[in-house]
Design a protein around this motif. Sequence first.
Motif, PDB file in Angstrom:
ATOM      1  N   ALA A 224       0.842  -1.200   0.000  1.00 28.19           N
ATOM      2  CA  ALA A 224       0.000   0.000   0.000  1.00 28.19           C
ATOM      3  C   ALA A 224       0.877   1.250   0.000  1.00 28.19           C
ATOM      4  O   ALA A 224       1.078   1.887   1.029  1.00 28.19           O
ATOM      5  CB  ALA A 224      -0.916  -0.010   1.231  1.00 28.19           C
ATOM      6  N   PRO A 225       1.392   1.602  -1.207  1.00 28.51           N
ATOM      7  CA  PRO A 225       2.325   2.741  -1.278  1.00 28.51           C
ATOM      8  C   PRO A 225       1.700   4.072  -0.850  1.00 28.51           C
ATOM      9  O   PRO A 225       2.428   4.980  -0.446  1.00 28.51           O
ATOM     10  CB  PRO A 225       2.739   2.765  -2.756  1.00 28.51           C
ATOM     11  N   SER A 226       0.377   4.170  -0.921  1.00 23.39           N
ATOM     12  CA  SER A 226      -0.244   5.436  -0.521  1.00 23.39           C
ATOM     13  C   SER A 226      -0.332   5.546   1.003  1.00 23.39           C
ATOM     14  O   SER A 226      -0.558   6.611   1.552  1.00 23.39           O
ATOM     15  CB  SER A 226      -1.642   5.552  -1.122  1.00 23.39           C
ATOM     16  N   GLU A 227      -0.164   4.411   1.687  1.00 22.50           N
ATOM     17  CA  GLU A 227      -0.279   4.435   3.143  1.00 22.50           C
ATOM     18  C   GLU A 227       1.073   4.341   3.844  1.00 22.50           C
ATOM     19  O   GLU A 227       1.247   4.869   4.932  1.00 22.50           O
ATOM     20  CB  GLU A 227      -1.165   3.270   3.615  1.00 22.50           C
ATOM     21  N   TYR A 228       1.995   3.632   3.223  1.00 23.60           N
ATOM     22  CA  TYR A 228       3.279   3.392   3.878  1.00 23.60           C
ATOM     23  C   TYR A 228       4.407   3.745   2.921  1.00 23.60           C
ATOM     24  O   TYR A 228       4.527   3.152   1.850  1.00 23.60           O
ATOM     25  CB  TYR A 228       3.409   1.925   4.300  1.00 23.60           C
ATOM     26  N   GLY A 229       5.231   4.694   3.306  1.00 19.11           N
ATOM     27  CA  GLY A 229       6.350   5.078   2.465  1.00 19.11           C
ATOM     28  C   GLY A 229       7.626   4.367   2.874  1.00 19.11           C
ATOM     29  O   GLY A 229       7.643   3.587   3.833  1.00 19.11           O
ATOM     30  N   PHE A 230       8.699   4.645   2.153  1.00 19.11           N
ATOM     31  CA  PHE A 230       9.986   4.034   2.470  1.00 19.11           C
ATOM     32  C   PHE A 230      10.524   4.576   3.788  1.00 19.11           C
ATOM     33  O   PHE A 230      11.103   3.849   4.581  1.00 19.11           O
ATOM     34  CB  PHE A 230      10.979   4.330   1.336  1.00 19.11           C
ATOM     35  N   TYR A 231      10.300   5.874   4.039  1.00 22.57           N
ATOM     36  CA  TYR A 231      10.913   6.487   5.223  1.00 22.57           C
ATOM     37  C   TYR A 231      10.188   6.125   6.507  1.00 22.57           C
ATOM     38  O   TYR A 231      10.802   5.735   7.488  1.00 22.57           O
ATOM     39  CB  TYR A 231      11.021   8.003   5.035  1.00 22.57           C
ATOM     40  N   ALA A 232       8.841   6.273   6.508  1.00 25.65           N
ATOM     41  CA  ALA A 232       8.028   5.889   7.664  1.00 25.65           C
ATOM     42  C   ALA A 232       8.535   6.505   8.967  1.00 25.65           C
ATOM     43  O   ALA A 232       8.526   5.867  10.020  1.00 25.65           O
ATOM     44  CB  ALA A 232       7.954   4.365   7.783  1.00 25.65           C
ATOM     45  N   ASN A 233       9.007   7.756   8.875  1.00 24.32           N
ATOM     46  CA  ASN A 233       9.394   8.441  10.109  1.00 24.32           C
ATOM     47  C   ASN A 233       8.152   8.783  10.928  1.00 24.32           C
ATOM     48  O   ASN A 233       7.128   9.172  10.363  1.00 24.32           O
ATOM     49  CB  ASN A 233      10.144   9.732   9.776  1.00 24.32           C
ATOM     50  N   VAL A 234       8.239   8.625  12.229  1.00 25.79           N
ATOM     51  CA  VAL A 234       7.110   8.993  13.080  1.00 25.79           C
ATOM     52  C   VAL A 234       6.865  10.492  12.898  1.00 25.79           C
ATOM     53  O   VAL A 234       7.781  11.299  13.064  1.00 25.79           O
ATOM     54  CB  VAL A 234       7.408   8.672  14.556  1.00 25.79           C
ATOM     55  N   ASN A 235       5.647  10.839  12.503  1.00 25.22           N
ATOM     56  CA  ASN A 235       5.367  12.233  12.204  1.00 25.22           C
ATOM     57  C   ASN A 235       3.899  12.572  12.450  1.00 25.22           C
ATOM     58  O   ASN A 235       3.027  12.189  11.672  1.00 25.22           O
ATOM     59  CB  ASN A 235       5.734  12.523  10.732  1.00 25.22           C
ATOM     60  N   PRO A 236       3.638  13.311  13.544  1.00 14.72           N
ATOM     61  CA  PRO A 236       2.241  13.633  13.866  1.00 14.72           C
ATOM     62  C   PRO A 236       1.583  14.552  12.838  1.00 14.72           C
ATOM     63  O   PRO A 236       0.361  14.655  12.799  1.00 14.72           O
ATOM     64  CB  PRO A 236       2.339  14.323  15.229  1.00 14.72           C
ATOM     65  N   GLU A 237       2.414  15.185  11.999  1.00 11.09           N
ATOM     66  CA  GLU A 237       1.845  16.126  11.023  1.00 11.09           C
ATOM     67  C   GLU A 237       1.325  15.415   9.773  1.00 11.09           C
ATOM     68  O   GLU A 237       0.596  16.016   8.982  1.00 11.09           O
ATOM     69  CB  GLU A 237       2.912  17.160  10.611  1.00 11.09           C
ATOM     70  N   VAL A 238       1.719  14.174   9.582  1.00  7.47           N
ATOM     71  CA  VAL A 238       1.252  13.450   8.394  1.00  7.47           C
ATOM     72  C   VAL A 238       0.356  12.291   8.841  1.00  7.47           C
ATOM     73  O   VAL A 238       0.824  11.323   9.428  1.00  7.47           O
ATOM     74  CB  VAL A 238       2.452  12.918   7.578  1.00  7.47           C
ATOM     75  N   ASP A 239      -0.931  12.418   8.545  1.00  9.72           N
ATOM     76  CA  ASP A 239      -1.874  11.366   8.916  1.00  9.72           C
ATOM     77  C   ASP A 239      -1.660  10.120   8.072  1.00  9.72           C
ATOM     78  O   ASP A 239      -1.270  10.206   6.918  1.00  9.72           O
ATOM     79  CB  ASP A 239      -3.314  11.836   8.663  1.00  9.72           C
ATOM     80  N   HIS A 240      -1.934   8.979   8.683  1.00 10.62           N
ATOM     81  CA  HIS A 240      -2.144   7.780   7.894  1.00 10.62           C
ATOM     82  C   HIS A 240      -3.497   7.995   7.203  1.00 10.62           C
ATOM     83  O   HIS A 240      -4.390   8.571   7.802  1.00 10.62           O
ATOM     84  CB  HIS A 240      -2.202   6.576   8.836  1.00 10.62           C
ATOM     85  N   PRO A 241      -3.652   7.550   5.930  1.00 11.38           N
ATOM     86  CA  PRO A 241      -4.935   7.815   5.265  1.00 11.38           C
ATOM     87  C   PRO A 241      -6.150   7.304   6.052  1.00 11.38           C
ATOM     88  O   PRO A 241      -7.244   7.815   5.908  1.00 11.38           O
ATOM     89  CB  PRO A 241      -4.808   7.072   3.932  1.00 11.38           C
ATOM     90  N   ARG A 242      -5.926   6.288   6.889  1.00 12.61           N
ATOM     91  CA  ARG A 242      -7.084   5.726   7.597  1.00 12.61           C
ATOM     92  C   ARG A 242      -7.210   6.205   9.033  1.00 12.61           C
ATOM     93  O   ARG A 242      -8.207   5.942   9.676  1.00 12.61           O
ATOM     94  CB  ARG A 242      -7.024   4.198   7.563  1.00 12.61           C
ATOM     95  N   TRP A 243      -6.211   6.858   9.561  1.00 12.38           N
ATOM     96  CA  TRP A 243      -6.343   7.392  10.913  1.00 12.38           C
ATOM     97  C   TRP A 243      -5.324   8.500  11.161  1.00 12.38           C
ATOM     98  O   TRP A 243      -4.373   8.677  10.413  1.00 12.38           O
ATOM     99  CB  TRP A 243      -6.211   6.290  11.977  1.00 12.38           C
ATOM    100  N   SER A 244      -5.533   9.242  12.236  1.00 14.46           N
ATOM    101  CA  SER A 244      -4.647  10.344  12.588  1.00 14.46           C
ATOM    102  C   SER A 244      -3.403   9.807  13.294  1.00 14.46           C
ATOM    103  O   SER A 244      -3.447   8.787  13.969  1.00 14.46           O
ATOM    104  CB  SER A 244      -5.410  11.295  13.508  1.00 14.46           C
ATOM    105  N   GLN A 245      -2.295  10.498  13.155  1.00  5.39           N
ATOM    106  CA  GLN A 245      -1.071  10.108  13.856  1.00  5.39           C
ATOM    107  C   GLN A 245      -0.704  11.129  14.938  1.00  5.39           C
ATOM    108  O   GLN A 245       0.413  11.095  15.457  1.00  5.39           O
ATOM    109  CB  GLN A 245       0.100   9.947  12.864  1.00  5.39           C
ATOM    110  N   LYS A 246      -1.635  12.013  15.270  1.00  2.85           N
ATOM    111  CA  LYS A 246      -1.305  13.071  16.227  1.00  2.85           C
ATOM    112  C   LYS A 246      -1.096  12.550  17.640  1.00  2.85           C
ATOM    113  O   LYS A 246      -0.339  13.113  18.418  1.00  2.85           O
ATOM    114  CB  LYS A 246      -2.424  14.115  16.253  1.00  2.85           C
ATOM    115  N   MET A 247      -1.825  11.499  17.974  1.00  3.62           N
ATOM    116  CA  MET A 247      -1.777  10.975  19.337  1.00  3.62           C
ATOM    117  C   MET A 247      -1.411   9.491  19.289  1.00  3.62           C
ATOM    118  O   MET A 247      -1.486   8.851  18.258  1.00  3.62           O
ATOM    119  CB  MET A 247      -3.149  11.111  20.015  1.00  3.62           C
ATOM    120  N   GLU A 248      -1.041   8.977  20.448  1.00  4.61           N
ATOM    121  CA  GLU A 248      -0.798   7.539  20.532  1.00  4.61           C
ATOM    122  C   GLU A 248      -1.270   7.041  21.885  1.00  4.61           C
ATOM    123  O   GLU A 248      -1.348   7.803  22.851  1.00  4.61           O
ATOM    124  CB  GLU A 248       0.694   7.237  20.343  1.00  4.61           C
ATOM    125  N   ARG A 249      -1.608   5.765  21.936  1.00  2.44           N
ATOM    126  CA  ARG A 249      -1.954   5.157  23.217  1.00  2.44           C
ATOM    127  C   ARG A 249      -0.719   4.468  23.760  1.00  2.44           C
ATOM    128  O   ARG A 249      -0.211   3.530  23.159  1.00  2.44           O
ATOM    129  CB  ARG A 249      -3.109   4.165  23.054  1.00  2.44           C
TER     130      ARG A 249
END
Lengths: 270, 205
Positions: free
Chosen positions: A208-233
């Motif tokens: 799924a190239p639109s969801e997961y890139g090569f870099y995959a750096n943790v980044n709250p500013e870039v959402d995963h298309p299916r969910w937000s990355q701003k917060m974590e449990r």
Amino acid sequence: TVLDYKAAPQFSTDEKPAPYDAITTYNNFYEFGTGKQDPSRYASEMSVDPWSVEVEGECANPGKYALEGLLKPHQYQERIYRLRCVEAWSMVIPWVGVPLAEVIKRLEPNSDAKFVYFETLNAPEQMRGQRSLFSTIDWPYREGLRMDEAMNELSFLAVGLYGKTLPNQNGAPIRLVVPWKYGFKSIKSIVRIRFMKEQPKSSWEMIAPSEYGFYANVNPEVDHPRWSQKMERRLPSGVFRPNWIETEKFNGYGEQVAGLYKGMDLSRYY
Amino acid sequence: MASAVTNKWRGIAGKCLVFGLALLPLGFLVADIINANLGPDPGQVITEALGIAAFQLLLVTLAITPLKKVTGWSGWLRYRRMLGLFAFFYAALHLLAFLQLILGWMDLWATFTKRPYIIAGAAAFLAMVPLAITSTRRMMKRTGRWWKPLHRLIYPAAILAWVHFLWQARSDITEMVVYAVILAGLLVVRARWFGVSSLVPLKRT
């Protein structure tokens, strides 16, 4: 087995590590199934001794290395790292292992080696997830790092957890840990290391190239298309204590790694 | 007379049994919560378990008509409303658990407008709301000839619930394929027995 190591506090967070139980019963290791508990149930079907790692590509010392041979010259360290999963949960984990850079230096990559590629064991008879008919992963699982990322002081090859040998479900006998990237970059049960000129494709990028890139750096500013990355449990959490915390850019390791991405548009190179 | 009384008691006993069975998933979940048996991420486990229970009960509800047709026993129909309401009950708990345990009531607008799998799940739930509301005898009377076409909303609800499930898959879709076969089977037999138009919601036939 109990490992001989020394603590590396300069690379460790002082946050409280998750309990051993949580770290070893809540895993993503699709080779053993997609449920979080599948790896702890079925990973014992994998045999990790003896183990060897094939080193190939742009380097002076290719060959098949027995695990012991690959690790022996190095002193084990304990590093307590945060692990942020792309699924928006995180844990603090006390790894034991060696810096990836030390191992790479011994393999002597040449000037054409711009990337390091890794592969997980491919053994359907030991890994029931690989036998699944409806899996979209093209086994073996693959990952890769840019050379400068691999040589960063944080990149780590883990062989242990809480001072003891890694349990199979956590990627025994040897796995990558890159704490500023989403967990799936930290490939488990490595059998192949290849130095490459070209950027390799990672497994999730292939699916799924639109969801997961090569870099995959943790980044709250870039959402995963299916969910937000701003917060974590932060796990373990409780029913009445969801433990939401804000996700930090580069998982809080910006000081060590932000320089690697200077001038790059991280919303494009996600 | 005696047999009528026996039948009545049999009916009540049957309903109690179905009621108890439909509560089992919740019972297991509560027991697991009390025993702290859900691992390091209980919120996720609870939300998933409630969603799966809702979907499975939707499928059981959809199986009633074929069961009646195949066995020739119309007694199955007695349990259909209860099963459908339980499906709705679990779907509502699933939604609440998602909001409370997964989302923490944050980022609601983006979640319900930008995430396709959430939109599919929300649509499935919304399609079930009028069915739950019109499930009483009185509402059946009031909706009259519209009741049946309205309640065909269960078909899109089940399909959307499945899509909601599928879109969360990351790599392995074995489970989703199994459910797809069951759901397709339940819909295809209806189409064969009663015609394709019997599957179209809100269309008077």
